[in-house]
Design a protein around this motif. Structure first.
Motif, PDB file in Angstrom:
ATOM      1  N   ASN A 223       0.570  -0.987   0.157  1.00 26.36           N
ATOM      2  CA  ASN A 223      -0.708   0.244  -0.024  1.00 26.36           C
ATOM      3  C   ASN A 223       1.227   1.290  -0.075  1.00 26.36           C
ATOM      4  O   ASN A 223       0.535   2.232  -0.983  1.00 26.36           O
ATOM      5  CB  ASN A 223      -0.696   0.045   1.601  1.00 26.36           C
ATOM      6  CG  ASN A 223      -1.736  -1.723   1.157  1.00 26.36           C
ATOM      7  OD1 ASN A 223      -2.504  -0.900   0.032  1.00 26.36           O
ATOM      8  ND2 ASN A 223      -2.604  -1.425   2.119  1.00 26.36           N
ATOM      9  N   SER A 224       2.321   1.504   0.417  1.00 22.21           N
ATOM     10  CA  SER A 224       3.200   2.575   0.598  1.00 22.21           C
ATOM     11  C   SER A 224       3.630   2.536  -0.444  1.00 22.21           C
ATOM     12  O   SER A 224       3.729   3.446  -1.372  1.00 22.21           O
ATOM     13  CB  SER A 224       4.189   2.478   1.689  1.00 22.21           C
ATOM     14  OG  SER A 224       4.618   3.683   2.183  1.00 22.21           O
ATOM     15  N   MET A 225       4.291   1.665  -1.221  1.00 20.07           N
ATOM     16  CA  MET A 225       4.705   1.697  -2.599  1.00 20.07           C
ATOM     17  C   MET A 225       3.644   1.993  -3.377  1.00 20.07           C
ATOM     18  O   MET A 225       4.514   3.128  -4.512  1.00 20.07           O
ATOM     19  CB  MET A 225       5.542   0.276  -3.131  1.00 20.07           C
ATOM     20  CG  MET A 225       6.143   0.112  -1.948  1.00 20.07           C
ATOM     21  SD  MET A 225       7.654  -1.260  -2.620  1.00 20.07           S
ATOM     22  CE  MET A 225       5.858  -2.853  -2.928  1.00 20.07           C
ATOM     23  N   LYS A 226       2.419   1.512  -3.487  1.00 16.93           N
ATOM     24  CA  LYS A 226       1.295   1.847  -4.183  1.00 16.93           C
ATOM     25  C   LYS A 226       0.851   3.317  -4.892  1.00 16.93           C
ATOM     26  O   LYS A 226       0.834   4.050  -5.531  1.00 16.93           O
ATOM     27  CB  LYS A 226      -0.598   1.313  -4.257  1.00 16.93           C
ATOM     28  CG  LYS A 226      -0.834   0.448  -5.139  1.00 16.93           C
ATOM     29  CD  LYS A 226      -2.411  -0.058  -5.491  1.00 16.93           C
ATOM     30  CE  LYS A 226      -2.644   0.099  -6.614  1.00 16.93           C
ATOM     31  NZ  LYS A 226      -3.888  -0.743  -6.137  1.00 16.93           N
ATOM     32  N   GLU A 227       1.680   4.212  -3.694  1.00 15.98           N
ATOM     33  CA  GLU A 227       0.994   5.522  -3.964  1.00 15.98           C
ATOM     34  C   GLU A 227       2.087   6.545  -3.089  1.00 15.98           C
ATOM     35  O   GLU A 227       2.535   7.653  -3.661  1.00 15.98           O
ATOM     36  CB  GLU A 227       0.273   5.924  -2.074  1.00 15.98           C
ATOM     37  CG  GLU A 227      -0.661   5.853  -1.705  1.00 15.98           C
ATOM     38  CD  GLU A 227      -2.014   5.476  -2.874  1.00 15.98           C
ATOM     39  OE1 GLU A 227      -2.293   6.565  -3.134  1.00 15.98           O
ATOM     40  OE2 GLU A 227      -2.571   4.762  -2.757  1.00 15.98           O
ATOM     41  N   ASN A 228       3.666   5.831  -3.716  1.00 15.46           N
ATOM     42  CA  ASN A 228       4.900   6.247  -3.808  1.00 15.46           C
ATOM     43  C   ASN A 228       4.942   6.581  -5.123  1.00 15.46           C
ATOM     44  O   ASN A 228       5.326   5.799  -6.241  1.00 15.46           O
ATOM     45  CB  ASN A 228       6.026   5.892  -2.401  1.00 15.46           C
ATOM     46  CG  ASN A 228       7.339   6.351  -3.125  1.00 15.46           C
ATOM     47  OD1 ASN A 228       7.630   6.945  -3.703  1.00 15.46           O
ATOM     48  ND2 ASN A 228       8.205   5.479  -2.717  1.00 15.46           N
ATOM     49  N   THR A 229       4.967   7.779  -5.979  1.00 16.83           N
ATOM     50  CA  THR A 229       5.362   7.870  -7.028  1.00 16.83           C
ATOM     51  C   THR A 229       6.562   8.006  -7.228  1.00 16.83           C
ATOM     52  O   THR A 229       7.715   7.376  -8.592  1.00 16.83           O
ATOM     53  CB  THR A 229       5.231   9.480  -7.437  1.00 16.83           C
ATOM     54  OG1 THR A 229       5.925  10.733  -6.638  1.00 16.83           O
ATOM     55  CG2 THR A 229       3.737  10.157  -7.151  1.00 16.83           C
ATOM     56  N   PHE A 248       1.025  -0.089 -12.369  1.00 17.73           N
ATOM     57  CA  PHE A 248       2.260  -0.691 -12.073  1.00 17.73           C
ATOM     58  C   PHE A 248       2.040  -2.174 -11.278  1.00 17.73           C
ATOM     59  O   PHE A 248       2.429  -2.531 -11.101  1.00 17.73           O
ATOM     60  CB  PHE A 248       2.922  -0.042 -12.491  1.00 17.73           C
ATOM     61  CG  PHE A 248       4.397  -0.403 -12.194  1.00 17.73           C
ATOM     62  CD1 PHE A 248       5.063  -1.090 -13.428  1.00 17.73           C
ATOM     63  CD2 PHE A 248       5.392  -0.698 -10.862  1.00 17.73           C
ATOM     64  CE1 PHE A 248       6.336  -1.645 -12.935  1.00 17.73           C
ATOM     65  CE2 PHE A 248       6.641  -1.113 -11.051  1.00 17.73           C
ATOM     66  CZ  PHE A 248       7.111  -1.902 -11.952  1.00 17.73           C
ATOM     67  N   MET A 249       1.736  -1.199 -10.280  1.00 18.52           N
ATOM     68  CA  MET A 249       1.243  -1.552  -9.368  1.00 18.52           C
ATOM     69  C   MET A 249      -0.156  -2.474  -9.499  1.00 18.52           C
ATOM     70  O   MET A 249      -1.028  -1.446  -8.675  1.00 18.52           O
ATOM     71  CB  MET A 249       2.448  -1.335  -7.864  1.00 18.52           C
ATOM     72  CG  MET A 249       3.608  -0.892  -7.740  1.00 18.52           C
ATOM     73  SD  MET A 249       4.312  -0.358  -6.196  1.00 18.52           S
ATOM     74  CE  MET A 249       4.408  -1.789  -5.744  1.00 18.52           C
ATOM     75  N   ARG A 250      -0.303  -3.870  -8.888  1.00 17.31           N
ATOM     76  CA  ARG A 250      -2.134  -3.635  -9.233  1.00 17.31           C
ATOM     77  C   ARG A 250      -2.562  -4.498  -7.784  1.00 17.31           C
ATOM     78  O   ARG A 250      -3.737  -4.088  -7.337  1.00 17.31           O
ATOM     79  CB  ARG A 250      -2.032  -4.886 -10.102  1.00 17.31           C
ATOM     80  CG  ARG A 250      -1.838  -4.840 -11.794  1.00 17.31           C
ATOM     81  CD  ARG A 250      -2.321  -5.332 -12.415  1.00 17.31           C
ATOM     82  NE  ARG A 250      -1.954  -6.657 -12.333  1.00 17.31           N
ATOM     83  CZ  ARG A 250      -2.553  -8.030 -12.129  1.00 17.31           C
ATOM     84  NH1 ARG A 250      -4.033  -7.877 -12.300  1.00 17.31           N
ATOM     85  NH2 ARG A 250      -2.500  -9.549 -11.405  1.00 17.31           N
ATOM     86  N   THR A 251      -2.421  -6.069  -7.242  1.00 13.11           N
ATOM     87  CA  THR A 251      -2.949  -6.096  -6.495  1.00 13.11           C
ATOM     88  C   THR A 251      -1.886  -6.950  -5.108  1.00 13.11           C
ATOM     89  O   THR A 251      -1.971  -6.697  -4.461  1.00 13.11           O
ATOM     90  CB  THR A 251      -3.224  -7.699  -6.766  1.00 13.11           C
ATOM     91  OG1 THR A 251      -2.511  -8.775  -7.070  1.00 13.11           O
ATOM     92  CG2 THR A 251      -4.308  -7.371  -7.800  1.00 13.11           C
TER      93      THR A 251
END
Length: 293
Positions: A223-229, A248-251
């Motif tokens: 979740n942290s990586m998914k929001e990190n540009t 790019f980061m799906r599930t």
């Protein structure tokens, strides 16, 4: 550098011409590793970005500043991509290097090196689905067609970066020939992120306190990586990576392949796995309880 429709073929393996040239691939195979290097090795869509983040946070003792201000390709460049040499020339301190190259292409460069090599593997059913979706959004990769079409090509190794079977067996089969080698699976990282971060910190000889470990784990969660540009690739222009066609980061889950595979396709892969991996002792988890990272 555009070259979105160009495919480079090197040692009978296809590479996207957008980031790879004959010169960059030759540079990689003749690279001079330093003993202080940490090398992340993966087949595509097997946890590359995740390990880049884990190592960044381990070396930073859990401090997310670098992870949130420097793109992952700048702090852990892909060895075989054309910009790598310039990034490494400008780097200071121990280098983190990423590669998708198979073992046989890097074997000469790694001989007699004390560089730390971390190999991450992921079960091929989840890899094939993730790679298929990546093809749909990455304009530097060929149109994958239907999943059935893509899966057939994937199992034959007729995709960019070559065969999953050859890649996994090549690196793990030569683990004893590499002085400092750590093998870890995507599934292990999913099930026990805390333990996985700890394992990496020990391998890198960079011990963390429990507070530092918890902080590192927090910032390398899915979740942290998914929001990190800096890691979700939303910085990449739309004409190169079209985020309207997917994320790019799906599930970040193990067993997501079950939402795409037919029973016949699953049996096909099982049969192929059995025949191709007879000489390997590797075990993969194909599914696990629902869990977000």
């Amino acid at each position: 550098m555009a070259r979105l429709d160009v495919t480079e073929t090197f040692n009978s393996i296809m590479f996207p011409g957008h980031m790879h040239t004959k010169d960059s691939l030759n540079y990689a195979t003749n690279f001079k590793f330093q003993d202080t290097d940490t090398v992340i090795v993966t087949y595509p869509k097997s946890g590359t970005t995740w390990m880049q983040e884990i190592i960044t946070l381990v070396l930073g003792k859990g401090d997310p500043t670098i992870a949130q201000t420097q793109p992952n390709w700048a702090r852990a460049p892909w060895l075989e991509q054309y910009y790598c040499a310039d990034v490494l020339k400008a780097s200071t301190g121990p280098r983190i290097i990423t590669t998708h190259l198979p073992y046989q292409l890097l074997e000469p460069a790694l001989q007699h090196s004390k560089a730390k090599v971390i190999y991450i593997a992921r079960n091929l059913k989840d890899v094939s689905v993730s790679y298929y979706h990546f093809h749909k959004m990455a304009n530097f990769l060929p149109d994958p067609g239907t999943f059935s079409d893509f899966l057939n090509d994937f199992l034959k190794g007729a995709v960019h970066y070559g065969s999953w079977f050859d890649h996994v067996k090549g690196w793990t089969g030569h683990a004893k020939d590499i002085q400092n080698f750590l093998y870890i699976t995507y599934e292990e990282m999913c099930q026990d992120l805390h333990g996985s971060v700890q394992k990496v910190s020990r391998f890198l000889q960079c011990p963390l306190t429990e507070d530092e470990l918890i902080l590192a784990q927090k910032h390398c969660s899915f979740n942290s990586m998914k929001e990190n540009t800096m890691v979700n690739y939303t910085l990449i222009p739309q004409e190169i990576m079209d985020h309207s066609k997917g994320k790019f980061m799906r599930t970040g889950k193990v067993g997501d392949w079950k939402n795409t595979f037919t029973e016949e396709q699953s049996r096909l892969v099982d049969d192929m796995y059995s025949s191709q991996m007879t000489d390997s002792s590797l075990l993969f988890k194909w599914e696990c309880p629902e869990k977000t990272l």
